[in-house]
Design a protein around this motif. Sequence first.
Motif, PDB file in Angstrom:
ATOM      1  N   LEU A   1       0.923  -1.194   0.133  1.00  0.00           N
ATOM      2  CA  LEU A   1      -0.331  -0.018   0.229  1.00  0.00           C
ATOM      3  C   LEU A   1       1.019   1.230  -0.029  1.00  0.00           C
ATOM      4  CD1 LEU A   1      -1.175   0.457   3.900  1.00  0.00           C
ATOM      5  CD2 LEU A   1       0.131  -1.357   3.032  1.00  0.00           C
ATOM      6  N   THR A   2       0.168   2.483  -0.417  1.00  0.00           N
ATOM      7  CA  THR A   2       0.951   3.669  -0.373  1.00  0.00           C
ATOM      8  C   THR A   2       0.140   4.457   1.019  1.00  0.00           C
ATOM      9  OG1 THR A   2      -0.959   4.335  -1.713  1.00  0.00           O
ATOM     10  CG2 THR A   2       0.996   3.885  -3.014  1.00  0.00           C
ATOM     11  N   ASP A   3       0.816   5.625   1.357  1.00  0.00           N
ATOM     12  CA  ASP A   3       0.533   6.307   2.406  1.00  0.00           C
ATOM     13  C   ASP A   3      -0.599   7.025   2.109  1.00  0.00           C
ATOM     14  OD1 ASP A   3       1.427   8.258   0.873  1.00  0.00           O
ATOM     15  OD2 ASP A   3       2.918   9.018   1.991  1.00  0.00           O
ATOM     16  N   GLY A   4      -1.576   7.089   1.238  1.00  0.00           N
ATOM     17  CA  GLY A   4      -2.728   7.938   1.061  1.00  0.00           C
ATOM     18  C   GLY A   4      -3.743   7.751   1.894  1.00  0.00           C
ATOM     19  N   TYR A   5      -3.838   6.528   2.318  1.00  0.00           N
ATOM     20  CA  TYR A   5      -4.939   6.073   3.284  1.00  0.00           C
ATOM     21  C   TYR A   5      -4.753   6.395   4.673  1.00  0.00           C
ATOM     22  CZ  TYR A   5      -8.912   2.768   4.813  1.00  0.00           C
ATOM     23  OH  TYR A   5     -10.048   2.394   5.422  1.00  0.00           O
ATOM     24  N   ALA A   6      -3.391   6.160   5.229  1.00  0.00           N
ATOM     25  CA  ALA A   6      -3.348   6.565   6.527  1.00  0.00           C
ATOM     26  C   ALA A   6      -3.170   8.150   6.653  1.00  0.00           C
ATOM     27  CB  ALA A   6      -1.978   6.041   6.912  1.00  0.00           C
ATOM     28  N   ASP A   7      -2.929   8.808   5.511  1.00  0.00           N
ATOM     29  CA  ASP A   7      -2.792  10.376   5.659  1.00  0.00           C
ATOM     30  C   ASP A   7      -4.213  11.171   5.571  1.00  0.00           C
ATOM     31  OD1 ASP A   7      -0.056  10.239   6.009  1.00  0.00           O
ATOM     32  OD2 ASP A   7       0.401  10.579   4.088  1.00  0.00           O
ATOM     33  N   GLN A   8      -5.331  10.529   5.193  1.00  0.00           N
ATOM     34  CA  GLN A   8      -6.490  11.159   5.034  1.00  0.00           C
ATOM     35  C   GLN A   8      -7.181  11.712   6.309  1.00  0.00           C
ATOM     36  OE1 GLN A   8      -8.103  11.646   2.217  1.00  0.00           O
ATOM     37  NE2 GLN A   8      -9.531  12.854   3.261  1.00  0.00           N
TER      38      GLN A   8
ATOM     39  N   LEU B   1      -6.731  -3.937   9.213  1.00  0.00           N
ATOM     40  CA  LEU B   1      -6.367  -5.259   8.498  1.00  0.00           C
ATOM     41  C   LEU B   1      -6.397  -6.616   9.456  1.00  0.00           C
ATOM     42  CD1 LEU B   1      -3.377  -3.636   6.397  1.00  0.00           C
ATOM     43  CD2 LEU B   1      -5.894  -4.058   5.674  1.00  0.00           C
ATOM     44  N   ALA B   2      -5.818  -6.191  10.747  1.00  0.00           N
ATOM     45  CA  ALA B   2      -5.927  -7.560  11.438  1.00  0.00           C
ATOM     46  C   ALA B   2      -7.180  -7.725  11.835  1.00  0.00           C
ATOM     47  CB  ALA B   2      -5.038  -7.275  12.987  1.00  0.00           C
ATOM     48  N   LYS B   3      -8.359  -7.141  12.004  1.00  0.00           N
ATOM     49  CA  LYS B   3      -9.662  -7.359  12.512  1.00  0.00           C
ATOM     50  C   LYS B   3     -10.502  -7.925  11.349  1.00  0.00           C
ATOM     51  CE  LYS B   3     -13.669  -4.690  14.168  1.00  0.00           C
ATOM     52  NZ  LYS B   3     -14.090  -3.515  14.516  1.00  0.00           N
ATOM     53  N   ILE B   4     -10.212  -7.797   9.885  1.00  0.00           N
ATOM     54  CA  ILE B   4     -10.972  -8.272   9.095  1.00  0.00           C
ATOM     55  C   ILE B   4     -10.527  -9.374   8.356  1.00  0.00           C
ATOM     56  CG2 ILE B   4     -11.866  -5.853   8.585  1.00  0.00           C
ATOM     57  CD1 ILE B   4     -10.080  -5.702   6.138  1.00  0.00           C
ATOM     58  N   GLN B   5      -9.477 -10.064   9.125  1.00  0.00           N
ATOM     59  CA  GLN B   5      -8.754 -11.219   8.166  1.00  0.00           C
ATOM     60  C   GLN B   5      -9.867 -12.434   8.103  1.00  0.00           C
ATOM     61  OE1 GLN B   5      -6.195 -11.188   6.543  1.00  0.00           O
ATOM     62  NE2 GLN B   5      -6.399  -9.132   6.890  1.00  0.00           N
ATOM     63  N   ASP B   6     -10.884 -12.658   8.905  1.00  0.00           N
ATOM     64  CA  ASP B   6     -11.802 -13.862   8.787  1.00  0.00           C
ATOM     65  C   ASP B   6     -12.408 -13.614   7.590  1.00  0.00           C
ATOM     66  OD1 ASP B   6     -13.058 -11.465   9.938  1.00  0.00           O
ATOM     67  OD2 ASP B   6     -14.600 -12.622  10.665  1.00  0.00           O
ATOM     68  N   LYS B   7     -12.615 -12.558   6.756  1.00  0.00           N
ATOM     69  CA  LYS B   7     -13.419 -12.246   5.534  1.00  0.00           C
ATOM     70  C   LYS B   7     -12.504 -12.628   4.336  1.00  0.00           C
ATOM     71  CE  LYS B   7     -15.970  -8.182   7.386  1.00  0.00           C
ATOM     72  NZ  LYS B   7     -16.425  -7.083   7.051  1.00  0.00           N
ATOM     73  N   LYS B   8     -13.193 -12.889   3.147  1.00  0.00           N
ATOM     74  CA  LYS B   8     -12.454 -13.095   1.898  1.00  0.00           C
ATOM     75  C   LYS B   8     -11.889 -11.621   1.552  1.00  0.00           C
ATOM     76  CE  LYS B   8     -15.675 -16.730   0.010  1.00  0.00           C
ATOM     77  NZ  LYS B   8     -16.850 -16.951  -0.868  1.00  0.00           N
ATOM     78  N   LEU B   9     -10.694 -11.784   0.625  1.00  0.00           N
ATOM     79  CA  LEU B   9      -9.978 -10.861   0.270  1.00  0.00           C
ATOM     80  C   LEU B   9     -10.944  -9.663  -0.387  1.00  0.00           C
ATOM     81  CD1 LEU B   9      -6.433 -11.965  -1.028  1.00  0.00           C
ATOM     82  CD2 LEU B   9      -6.948 -10.325   0.802  1.00  0.00           C
ATOM     83  N   ASN B  10     -11.925 -10.132  -1.327  1.00  0.00           N
ATOM     84  CA  ASN B  10     -12.624  -9.040  -2.035  1.00  0.00           C
ATOM     85  C   ASN B  10     -13.504  -8.174  -0.840  1.00  0.00           C
ATOM     86  OD1 ASN B  10     -12.163  -9.167  -4.432  1.00  0.00           O
ATOM     87  ND2 ASN B  10     -13.382 -10.839  -5.016  1.00  0.00           N
ATOM     88  N   ASP B  11     -14.230  -9.076   0.098  1.00  0.00           N
ATOM     89  CA  ASP B  11     -14.895  -8.288   1.256  1.00  0.00           C
ATOM     90  C   ASP B  11     -13.888  -7.419   2.147  1.00  0.00           C
ATOM     91  OD1 ASP B  11     -17.217  -9.824   0.255  1.00  0.00           O
ATOM     92  OD2 ASP B  11     -16.896 -11.432   1.720  1.00  0.00           O
ATOM     93  N   GLN B  12     -12.669  -8.035   2.343  1.00  0.00           N
ATOM     94  CA  GLN B  12     -11.752  -7.099   3.113  1.00  0.00           C
ATOM     95  C   GLN B  12     -11.537  -5.856   2.240  1.00  0.00           C
ATOM     96  OE1 GLN B  12      -8.140  -8.881   4.240  1.00  0.00           O
ATOM     97  NE2 GLN B  12      -8.929 -10.915   4.456  1.00  0.00           N
ATOM     98  N   ILE B  13     -11.374  -5.661   1.169  1.00  0.00           N
ATOM     99  CA  ILE B  13     -11.197  -4.601   0.507  1.00  0.00           C
ATOM    100  C   ILE B  13     -12.443  -3.539   0.479  1.00  0.00           C
ATOM    101  CG2 ILE B  13     -11.017  -3.525  -2.035  1.00  0.00           C
ATOM    102  CD1 ILE B  13      -8.415  -4.423  -0.827  1.00  0.00           C
ATOM    103  N   ILE B  14     -13.545  -4.377   0.190  1.00  0.00           N
ATOM    104  CA  ILE B  14     -14.939  -3.512   0.456  1.00  0.00           C
ATOM    105  C   ILE B  14     -14.860  -2.884   1.656  1.00  0.00           C
ATOM    106  CG2 ILE B  14     -17.519  -3.793   0.515  1.00  0.00           C
ATOM    107  CD1 ILE B  14     -17.052  -6.050  -1.509  1.00  0.00           C
ATOM    108  N   THR B  15     -14.604  -3.594   2.910  1.00  0.00           N
ATOM    109  CA  THR B  15     -14.559  -3.178   4.408  1.00  0.00           C
ATOM    110  C   THR B  15     -13.603  -1.897   4.388  1.00  0.00           C
ATOM    111  OG1 THR B  15     -15.223  -5.238   5.245  1.00  0.00           O
ATOM    112  CG2 THR B  15     -14.330  -3.549   6.709  1.00  0.00           C
ATOM    113  N   ILE B  16     -12.412  -2.037   3.812  1.00  0.00           N
ATOM    114  CA  ILE B  16     -11.376  -0.854   3.693  1.00  0.00           C
ATOM    115  C   ILE B  16     -11.982   0.372   2.956  1.00  0.00           C
ATOM    116  CG2 ILE B  16      -9.177  -0.393   2.988  1.00  0.00           C
ATOM    117  CD1 ILE B  16      -8.219  -3.422   3.317  1.00  0.00           C
ATOM    118  N   GLU B  17     -12.542   0.189   1.839  1.00  0.00           N
ATOM    119  CA  GLU B  17     -12.923   1.148   1.095  1.00  0.00           C
ATOM    120  C   GLU B  17     -14.198   1.910   1.967  1.00  0.00           C
ATOM    121  OE1 GLU B  17     -14.524   2.674  -3.370  1.00  0.00           O
ATOM    122  OE2 GLU B  17     -14.389   0.264  -2.734  1.00  0.00           O
TER     123      GLU B  17
END
Length: 727
Positions: A661-668, A688-704
């Motif tokens: 990843l880049t730093d844009g997310y953390a700097d928002q 990231l640690a909290k959502i590891q029980d999900k599939k990768l696509n669902d992780q990215i959806i949660t992150i966004e």
Amino acid sequence: MKNIFFLFIFFQGWLFAQTNGDGLVLKKKLYSDKTLSDSGKATIYNRLTEIYFQLNRDSAKHFNYIAEVLSLKTKDKRNYAAVLYYKAAFKYFDSQYDSTINLLNKSILNLKGIKYQFIESKQYNLYGAVEFLKGNYKLAEEYYLKNLNINIETGDTASILNTYYNISLIHNSQGDYSKAIEYNYKILEIADKVNDSTNLMLAYQGLGIAYGNVSEVNNSLLYLKKAYQIALRKKLEYEQIGILIDLGNNYKQVRNYTMALYYENRAIALATKISDQRTLSVSLSNKAATLLKMGKSLEAEDLLNQSILISKKIDFTNGTLESYITLSQIYFLRNDFEKSKYFAYSVLAISKLTGGIDDEKNAYRSLYSIYKKQNKNDSSLFYFEKYTHLKDSFINESKFKEIAVDEFKYQKQKEDEIKKLEKELYIKELDKQKVIRTAITIASIILLVFLVIVFRNYREKQKANQEIQKQKQVIESKNKDILDSINYAKRIQYGMLAQDPLLKANLNEFSILFKPKDIVSGDFYWAYETKEKFYLCVADSTGHGVPGAFMCLLNIGFLNEAINEKKLYQPHEIFNHVRQRLIENISKDGQKDGFDGTLICFDKKNSTITYAAAHNPPFVISGNSITECKYDKMPVGQGEQKESFNLYELPAKKGDVLYLLTDGYADQFGGKGEQGKKFKKKNLKDLLAKIQDKKLNDQIITIEKTFNEWKGDLEQVDDVCIIGLRI
């Protein structure tokens, strides 16, 4: 270039008016009505099967099973025939056509001596769909006409329109485009009167396909975009794929290959999402045809082989034929005429059996070109005459005059209806208009006095306003030119990012969040494959917007150069080379442009993973534990430190998740009540640690989702790029 034809085989008649709410009503009746017999319950479970077929396939199969148990228990042949029909429909949508036919035959046998038009109509319709997909067009039309007769007898308008549409597809597939257009205007006229948006969508797409097939691209795009808006509004994903393919075909005709690939990639992504093998096969074949026109025959051949594999697996003759035609063209361009003829003759033989005149025509055209290139004039002339005869047999001036007359009548009828309505309204409002005229007269006198007062001021300001307007138009024109250029640059930049096929070929599971701050981005993700290694880089170039995009393209160019020309294969050596090239080219006046990022190398031969990291560390998640990996505190570019980048080994095992990843997310900046606070790296690691029980696509959806909620109404401060992948 094949179209996707979404045949209406199951959802006919009353189902268009039914929703999940109707399903709830039926369920309530099952539980509350104690007088229901087992046969009555079986009927309701059959209806629930049909309603939930689109809403939830697993639920539909569950209801079908209960209906089967009750039907067998009560020996109710009508309900059991319906159960068998729905089982056949499940097999159809799983592309198991032989099983579909077997179940249909059992369903028909169960109704022997019993008149049950509701299911008989559906049986003929499903038979027609299977034969159509197998390429047996004449047999398919026979079944559709039997279905149409039942629909006319029962007065089922929606099913009549569906059958018109299916018959129009047969004429499209056989090259009889004028007949296809004629049927779709029938649908359009009736559906417009009853305000049936689903059948309007069918008519619009059918017209788009037919006009596209005769190179009437403007008309085709007009109708296809109308159809697509309806499909989006009704969330019909399967239908969206077909329209996306048709849009791509039109842009291919006018040689706008960038837009063609854009729509074809969207079709592939959506077909993959809903796991529909037939639409995926056609989408891959269409993209291959576009790549071939762009001179990328190797990439095209790879996609065609994938498409053929899928088509043969599901017995999809149309898809196989289209891929064969494109393969014939590929070998023709390579001067391998024997292979080119093999595929063309294969298409010719099969299309003569199936009645696919459009495929037969394409085969004749290929054979004409091959023999002409070989200077075999007699054979070349023979196949050219065959091709010309088929081309002209359905498309001629008189038939298009008939179509134009039909279209004029349709538009004229609508205009007459509007005029009649306007006349009625005029008569009703006549008295009111007299009152309005009196009021207008009084108001006009008042207005005239007012205008005299303001007229002088207006004339004085008019000259100034004209000058301001001229300046505004100049500025708006320049802004539009700039915006158009930036949007075009965006398409170029996106084309240089790592593409899904390359990533899917080398990664087990991955998902990407890419959110540029502006139209173009300084962040980028890049991938490269050699025989023994696969590289993946996520990086943040200096700046964002247009300057960032320039740096992005420059950085990608130097990364490619390091491997292609300099034969550097270790991540730290690649970073060292790119840094040196950046210093030589853009750091002469003290500038410190470059990028921060991580470059991962997967060694296929030795099964090792190494990396180099400039400022941005990769994260490894094992279970619920997250590790921030080692990295060098210097950029890829001019900086205070000049020593070599380090080569690190990734501390990960199979099944772990790696995040680049880049730093844009953390700097928002954002947060409820804390608009001046950054999200920060620690919160991102915790997420990231909290959502590891999900599939990768669902992780990215949660992150966004978390990012958007944190940002709220504030402006995005930087580009954001995150890639998650499972080792």
